[in-house]
Each structure stands twice: as C-alpha cells, then as structure tokens.
Design a protein around this motif. Structure first.
Motif, PDB file in Angstrom:
ATOM      1  N   GLN A  70     -32.456  -9.626  -9.350  1.00 33.64           N
ATOM      2  CA  GLN A  70     -33.848  -9.619  -9.796  1.00 33.64           C
ATOM      3  C   GLN A  70     -34.695  -8.913  -8.747  1.00 33.64           C
ATOM      4  O   GLN A  70     -34.281  -8.731  -7.614  1.00 33.64           O
ATOM      5  N   ARG A 104     -32.748  -5.360  -7.258  1.00 33.36           N
ATOM      6  CA  ARG A 104     -32.113  -5.050  -8.531  1.00 33.36           C
ATOM      7  C   ARG A 104     -32.625  -3.720  -9.074  1.00 33.36           C
ATOM      8  O   ARG A 104     -31.857  -2.926  -9.634  1.00 33.36           O
ATOM      9  N   GLY A 105     -33.918  -3.466  -8.893  1.00 33.72           N
ATOM     10  CA  GLY A 105     -34.468  -2.192  -9.341  1.00 33.72           C
ATOM     11  C   GLY A 105     -33.836  -1.012  -8.611  1.00 33.72           C
ATOM     12  O   GLY A 105     -33.488   0.009  -9.224  1.00 33.72           O
ATOM     13  N   ASP A 131     -34.668   0.438 -17.001  1.00 32.23           N
ATOM     14  CA  ASP A 131     -34.699  -0.904 -16.415  1.00 32.23           C
ATOM     15  C   ASP A 131     -35.161  -0.846 -14.963  1.00 32.23           C
ATOM     16  O   ASP A 131     -35.943  -1.694 -14.507  1.00 32.23           O
ATOM     17  N   ARG A 139     -38.489  -2.684 -13.149  1.00 35.21           N
ATOM     18  CA  ARG A 139     -38.376  -3.621 -12.032  1.00 35.21           C
ATOM     19  C   ARG A 139     -39.085  -3.115 -10.781  1.00 35.21           C
ATOM     20  O   ARG A 139     -39.495  -3.896  -9.928  1.00 35.21           O
TER      21      ARG A 139
END
Length: 910
Positions: free
Chosen positions: A437, A441-442, A467, A471
């Motif tokens: 997260q 994660r991004g 995605d 993020r």
C-alpha cells in the motif's frame, strides 16, 4: 519432437539424401552434455529408415583404455564380410576380434575403410558413434581415417562428443571432419520444450526464468520441467534455483567436480561463487590460500570454467548453480571467506561485503547497513548487477519488514537497470505485505509497469502503470505523471487508442497552472497526441510544438524522446533526429534503459530523411542494446523497422528474414506498432511482387485489426495509393489520400508534400494533370532530404511518360532514378529502372569501379567484416541480413573496388 534444431536436421537430411544418390560424407557434433547430440543421432537413424544399413555404438568410459574395444563392438555385425577383403586387411580385422597379436595402425585403418565401403555396395550405410570421447584411441583413429575418405561412397558417418574431451589445445581427435554446432536453444524453442512436457502450460515469466537458468540446455529444460511443482507452475511458489538432485546432467557435473584435486576444486568454486572473477583476484586468492594455479587447467579441461584473457567464468548458469548446490557447505564458506579477504579495491566493495554476508546465518542489521551502503555506491557507479545482489542480500539480513521491502524494491530496480527483467519481476513479487500500500506500492507498480511496457504485454503494463499513478498521486506527483505517460505509451504500443484518450483526460485533471518544464512537457505531449489520434491535426500542432520547445529546458532523457515523437508528428524530421540523438547521448546510468527507445525514433527520423543505411545502423544498435537490457518489446520494434527499411529498398529476402523474427513475438505480446510496421513492409513486398490487390488490402486492414496504429496507417498512404491505382480501387485511394493531405499540409514538410503530389499524379485522369503533380513533387523533393523517395518518384514519372509514348522525356527521369538506386545498391529497384530504360530505348552502362570511400554504409559494413575474416553466414547473422543479400552486396563491392575476391579486401580496410 526436436525443438530448435531445424537447421541441424536439414543438414542431416541433405547428407542422407546425398548418400542415397551414391555420395557419402561425415559430420561431427561437439557440444556440452545435454545439448541433444544423442537425440540428433537417433533422429538420423529414424530418417535413414530401411534404406540404410545402420551400425552404431556408444563410447564406454570403462573400456576407453582397452585398445580396439570400440571396433570390436562396432564391426561385429560385419564379421562375415571380413573374408572378402585382401589377406593383410582381413588378418588385421581378425586380430581385432580374437585379440591375437599387435595390429599395424595403417593396415587397420585401410581395412576398416575397405570393410565399410565394401558393405555399401549393397546399399547405403549409416555409421554413428556417440560419446566418442570414451572410445579407445586406435578405434577412433580408424573410424576418423575412414570418415575423411567417403566422398565417392554411399556411407554416412556421424560422431558425437563432449567438446572438452575431444578438442584440446594440444590435439583435435576429429580434425578434418565437418562440424555441426549445437548452440543453446533460444527462448522460443526453450518455451516449446517446457510446454511439451507440462500439459497445463508454463507462465511466460517461468519459461523465461528457466531458459535463463538452464542457458538453453535441452536436457536441463526437460529435467526442470519434470521437477516443477504445481505451485511453481502457477506462480505461487518461487521458481527452482538449480537442477533437481536426481538430475542426470547435475550428476555429470558433480562427477567432474569431485574428480578434481582439492586445489582444483577450490579454484573452480572461486569462479562459481563470484560471477565477476578476474585473473588478478584469482591469483591473489591462490596465493592467500596456497593453491597451485596450474590446477586451473584441469578445471578448464573438464569444462567447468572458461578462461578468456583476464576473465574466468563458468560456461553456463546451470553449471554454476549445480556446482554451488553440490559443493560441501564448508568448502563454500571457505571460498566466500577467501574472496571477502582478497576483494579490497573500492570498486569491489559491494562484492566484498556480499561475500561476508554470504557467511551470515542469521539476521544482522549492522551487516545489512554495510550492504546498503555498498549497494548505493555500486549503483551510483553503474555496477547494477553488484548493487542489486547487495540490496537483495541486505533484505534477507534485516529484521524490519518495511526496510526489507524498500531494499527488495531497490534490488528489483537495479536488476532492471542491469538488463535482468525477469529477476526484477521476481524480486518485486517478493515484497512483504508492508509494501502493498501507499508510496512503496506505487513505486513497485511503476517499475512493474515499465518492465511490462518494454519486456512484456503492454496491455498488462498499462493497468499496472495506472494503478501506480493512482497510488503516487498524493505522495509523488511527478512520478504519477510519468506513470500516466508510460501508461499512454503502453496503450499506444498495444493499439488501444481509446484507453490512450482516457489516460490523456485523466492527465489533464492533474495539470496545474504552473508546472516544471519537464512535467509541462508531458501534459503538452498528451494534449497533442490525443488530438492527433482523433485526426485533429491542426489542433494538435500547437501543443506538439510546445512539447518540442520545452525539451530545450530539460536534460531528462525520456522527455527528449517524448519531444522527438512530437517533432515526428509535426513533420520536423531534422528536429526529431536532433532530439532523439540528444536522448541517446543522455542515455547513461539510470537512463540507459531509455536508450533503445530513443534509438527507435532516431531510426524513424533517418527513415523519413531518406538515410536508409543510417536508419538500419541505428536500429541494429537499438536491437543489440534492447536485447542486452532485457527489453524484448523494443527489440521487436527495431526488427520491424529494419524489415520495413529492407522492404522499402526492395530487399525481399532480408525483409522476410526480419519479418519472420517479428511476427510471433508481436502477435504473442500484442504489439500493435511493430505489427503495423510489418503490415506496411509486407505491403511493400506485395507491390514489388506485382500483387497490388493484396498490398492494398493489407494496408486497408491496418485500420481495423489488433495491429491498428493510425499514425503508421497514415504514413503508409503513398504505398496504399500506388497499390490501389494498380488494382483500380480509386475511391478508397482518394479517401485515404484526403487524410494524408491534411497531415502533410499541417506539417509543411517538403517530403510529405512531395509524396502527396506523387499520389495525386498517380490518381490523375489525364497526362497534363499528372505532369503537373509529378513536376511539383520533384520540385518539393529537391527541397527535402529523401533521395530514395525522389528516385521512386522519378521512376514512376518515367514509367508514365514511357507508357504515354514520350520515351525521350522518360529517359531523363529514369536515368536519375537509376543513378540513385545504384548508389543505394538497391538491387530490385536498380533492375526496374534498367528495364524501364531499355523499354524507353536506352541501355544503361555498368557501374564503374570505385574506391572504398564511395561504398554505401551497408556495403562498407559488410566489406569490413569480410576483411576481418567473418564468413557470409556470420555477417548475415550480425547484420540481420539474408545470405543472398550479403552475397549480392559483396559482389557489388568487388565491382566497385575493382577486385576479384575477398582476400583483396584487407588492403582497403587496414
């Protein structure tokens, strides 16, 4: 089915066919264990069938010291024929069977030759010998003596052996017998081997990883496939790191390793434990541990290491992993400790700390911190393999889950920069739940998406990048915009233009009033390309020009590529070339991953500037870099561009060779842009082969299939119009030309405007109108840069004038066309111009001899490689050309230089 051995099977088939017609021959297969030597011998036996009398044996190590043991087994079925031989030869062979007394070597050799060739009187004979490195010396000498004397006898002899046992610096036991190499299987053939043995299939990542681990060794692939667990097949478990314990191939290398002396084993393990071992480090380690360096020759003789100057390497990853797994733990630890002591150079710090860390058996935050520091230093110096390995080992030694995830992501990033895309994917998948997260994660999704964009499926990459943008939007806005830009590029590469437009709208929401130049460049690029893809060329012009202007305010490598793309759409080919060239020069360090992409636009600029040899050279360099960087999608892109270049120049054989290398990968990965280029190239070939309806249909379908790409479709319009006119599809040609005219007018580019007028000339209803357009096209060509397109226009104009019964006027244009085509060494177009000239009442003179400075770039490349001793096959493989094309260019080189053979070339290139 033997995968990846089509060439070898064809050579065997040719040899057998020749024997059926009365002429024999011999071949030898020399390769590492597991490369398929025995399988090829079995294939030869099957293909020989009942037509041949077949004899064969496999060498046995336990009998290798027994003189004539091999002949005793091989010639047993022919014992009843011995009495037909002359007395002295019959006596020699009788002694082979009863072991009674010594045999004169020469008499024995002639007796074996007479026996085998005599047997062939009743039909062709196939004699195969496997594992000949275990045959006794006398038997092998007699068989090779015979094999060198089979030209006029229907006897085929095949030898298979391990390289290191038959060919040594001191001797070559199979000298004089033609050799058929067995290279490692490529990725496609390796995947087929795995799929054959895994009914439920293997994932692309797993197949690629196993291909890399096994080095394309067929037996290793078979054994790996048999040992895969359901979890590994599904991707839920990590892939294997070495061959299974019961592996036959692993047992071969285990036996070789443990036959070595203790010193030789230690030297072998030094190379196994450090994949960058050099002579200086090995010497220091040998002195520190009092090892006899002369024992290294025994290790090399067994094929466990390869010595090339200062570099000491293990021949393949499968050997490295097998030896490391089978070596006793105490010996492994001793080697790591020894290397940690002798690696004391600043550039070796990451390796030195890594070897110290290899000795750690539990978490150690202090050692992890040292590894991180060393990894950062190695990464800053561009030693990404070292830094990635150090980051990964640090992650295993740290206790903090969050830090572990950060280190793994750094390891994955540096693995990607080192050209190890599969390793990078694997490391990203190992991220802990703490990384699933937020910003980390991004960043992980951004890396995964970029890898998919350049070495996977662009459609998958686009989802990952979107995605990542979501993020990162709240944590790192610049990276979020970059993620959207890459998502747009992935959508464009995959042919999903609706998604591109949706991404452009999403990017517009993030835009602010005052942006940094490199960020504003991306927003302007989105705006301009979105308008272009919707066919609004005039609306696209202003944001695309702004994109090009903003490139002067940034040194970001990727930004230069975006700007070069904008300049290409604007028709500013010189600016495209300049910006792409700047991107190539900036493509160092972390930006090296962008370089193959930049070279694609540099080649495209050269294509539009008419510099076909330069475009091919840039694409060749891009292809080499893309493959070295693990960017197969860019490799396919460059191959497609090279196929188009060959097709435009009329080189049918080379174009089809390159198209064959593109088609499967483009379809499998869903690469629309290379797919569109291949359709364009095929259309050019169909025009050359006088199939205009097929050519027109192929370009028309570019707009409605998976390989749709509106920009390429518009670029191909001149060929579509030419094809449509020749098959009387004027209505479709006029509609397509209307779109091309809007683009050409918006660019104000002389070449594009000249092509527009050429198309209108072809569609003209009367000669006066056609003359007007052709003359305007030639006037615009003079202001532009594309000499080859000028020659095409001259040829088409000359053809029309000749058909209109104006041969005198036609000859002037046809002479101009011929001169340009000869300069480019374009065989097909030169032939067409000469034929038109003859039809117009004039015979063109042959080319005059020239010096090396007047050769074309491609001729110079080929001639230089030939002067350095490369064979035509090697030249063709290196330049991705057909053998016929290499032959053609060399013949023209000889004519231009006024020489008769390649032995005279070195004096021109010394």
């Amino acid at each position: 089915m033997l995968r990846g051995r089509d060439h070898q099977i064809a050579v065997l088939e040719e040899l057998l066919t020749r024997a059926r017609s009365g002429r024999g021959g011999a071949l030898s297969f020399l390769a590492e264990p597991g490369m398929g030597k025995t399988a090829l011998l079995e294939c030869a036996v099957r293909r020989a069938g009942a037509d041949f009398r077949t004899l064969g044996i496999r060498g046995i190590r336990q009998e290798s010291s027994l003189e004539l043991a091999g002949l005793h087994r091989l010639l047993g079925p022919l014992a009843d024929r011995i009495e037909c031989l002359p007395a002295c030869q019959a006596e020699a062979l009788t002694r082979v069977f009863d072991g009674n007394g010594a045999v004169d070597p020469y008499t024995l050799c002639t007796a074996v030759h007479a026996l085998l060739t005599g047997t062939s009187h009743s039909g062709p004979v196939l004699c195969w010998l496997d594992d000949v490195h275990w045959l006794d010396r006398a038997s092998l000498d007699a068989m090779t003596f015979t094999a060198r004397r089979l030209g006029d006898r229907p006897v085929v002899m095949l030898f298979a052996a391990h390289n290191e046992h038959v060919t040594t610096p001191e001797r070559d036991r199979l000298a004089g017998i033609p050799r058929l190499p067995l290279p490692p299987l490529d990725e496609t053939a390796s995947t087929e081997v795995l799929t054959d043995r895994c009914p439920i299939g293997v994932t692309e990542d797993l197949a690629a990883g196993l291909t890399e681990l096994t080095g394309g060794n067929p037996l290793a692939l078979v054994e790996m496939a048999a040992a895969l667990t359901p979890g590994q097949l599904s991707g839920d478990e990590p892939p294997p790191e070495t061959l299974p314990p019961e592996s036959q191939l692993r047992a071969v290398y285990r036996r070789r390793f443990f036959r070595l002396s203790p010193d030789a084993r230690r030297l072998a393990l030094l190379a196994v434990a450090d994949d960058r071992l050099d002579g200086r480090t090995l010497t220091r380690a040998a002195l520190a541990d009092r090892l006899d360096l002369r024992e290294l020759e025994a290790v090399r003789a067994w094929g466990l290491v390869r010595v090339d100057g200062e570099s000491i390497t293990v021949p393949s990853p499968v050997i490295r992993s097998a030896l490391y797994a089978d070596a006793p733990l105490s010996e492994r630890n001793t080697v790591h400790e020894l290397l940690a002591r002798v690696l004391d150079d600043d550039r070796q710090r990451a390796r030195q700390v890594w070897h110290r860390a290899a000795l750690a058996c539990e978490a150690n935050d202090g050692l992890a911190a040292e590894l991180c520091e060393a990894a950062a230093e190695a990464g800053a110096a561009g030693r990404y393999t070292d830094s990635s390995r150090a980051w990964q080992r640090a992650a295993t030694l740290t206790r903090d889950r969050g830090e572990q995830a950060t280190m793994l992501l750094a390891a994955a990033t540096d693995a990607w920069l080192a050209g190890r895309s599969r390793r990078s994917r694997f490391l990203v998948r190992q991220l802990t739940p703490a990384a699933r997260q937020g910003r980390l994660r991004g960043r992980a999704d951004l890396l995964r998406g970029e890898i998919e964009l350049r070495d996977g499926r662009p459609a998958t990459g686009a989802r990952m990048l979107l995605d990542a943008a979501a993020r990162l939007a709240d944590h790192d806005r610049r990276s979020a915009v970059v993620a959207l830009a890459y998502a747009g590029e992935a959508s464009c590469l995959g042919g999903d233009l609706r998604r591109y437009l949706a991404i452009a709208e999403r990017a517009a929401v993030l835009r602010r009033r005052h942006e940094a130049p490199d960020t504003e460049l991306l927003f302007a690029h989105f705006e301009g390309m979105a308008a272009t893809y919707q066919g609004h060329h005039h609306e696209a012009a202003e944001p695309l020009r702004r994109t090009v202007r903003l490139a002067d305010a940034t040194d970001d490598c990727a930004s230069k590529v975006w700007a070069s793309m904008a300049a290409l759409i604007l028709g500013d080919d010189r600016r495209t070339h300049e910006l792409a060239g700047e991107a190539v020069r900036l493509g160092t360090g972390p930006d090296a991953a962008v370089k193959p992409w930049a070279l694609a636009y540099l080649a495209m600029a050269d294509l539009w500037l008419g510099r076909y040899p330069s475009a091919t050279a840039h694409s060749l360099e891009g292809l080499r870099l893309a493959r070295a960087a693990g960017q197969e999608n860019h490799a396919v892109d460059h191959l497609a561009t090279m196929a188009l270049l060959a097709a435009l120049q009329g080189d049918k054989d080379t174009a089809r060779l390159r198209l064959d290398a593109v088609s499967d990968a483009a379809t499998r990965r869903g690469l629309a842009r290379p797919g569109a280029f291949t359709s364009w190239a095929l259309a050019c070939l169909e025009l050359i082969e006088d199939r205009p309806a097929d050519a027109a249909g192929r370009i028309r379908l570019m707009a409605g299939t998976w390989h749709a790409h509106p920009v390429v479709h518009v670029m191909a319009t001149p060929h579509f119009v030419e094809a449509a006119v020749r098959c009387d599809e004027r209505k479709g040609a006029l509609q397509a030309l209307e779109v091309f005219d809007r683009w050409a007018t918006s660019t104000r580019n002389s070449v594009r405007l000249a092509l527009s007028h050429r198309c209108h000339a072809l569609l003209a209803g009367d000669d006066a109108e056609a003359d007007e357009h052709f003359r305007e096209a030639l006037r615009l060509h003079l202001r532009g840069d594309s000499a080859f397109e000028t020659a095409r226009t001259e040829l088409l104009y000359g053809h029309r004038l000749r058909r209109g019964r104006k041969p005198r006027a036609a000859r002037e244009h046809l002479r101009n066309a011929l001169q340009i085509f000869e300069y480019y060494d374009a065989e097909h177009w030169t032939g067409s111009a000469r034929a038109e000239l003859r039809a117009a009442g004039e015979t063109a003179p042959p080319m005059a001899p020239k010096d090396a400075g007047e050769l074309t770039n491609q001729q110079r490349q080929i001639a230089r490689l030939a002067a350095e001793g490369a064979t035509n096959r090697e030249i063709a493989a290196r330049l991705v050309l057909s053998h016929r094309t290499v032959d053609h260019h060399l013949r023209n080189v000889f004519v231009r230089l006024g020489i008769r053979s390649r032995v005279e070339l070195p004096r021109f290139f010394s």
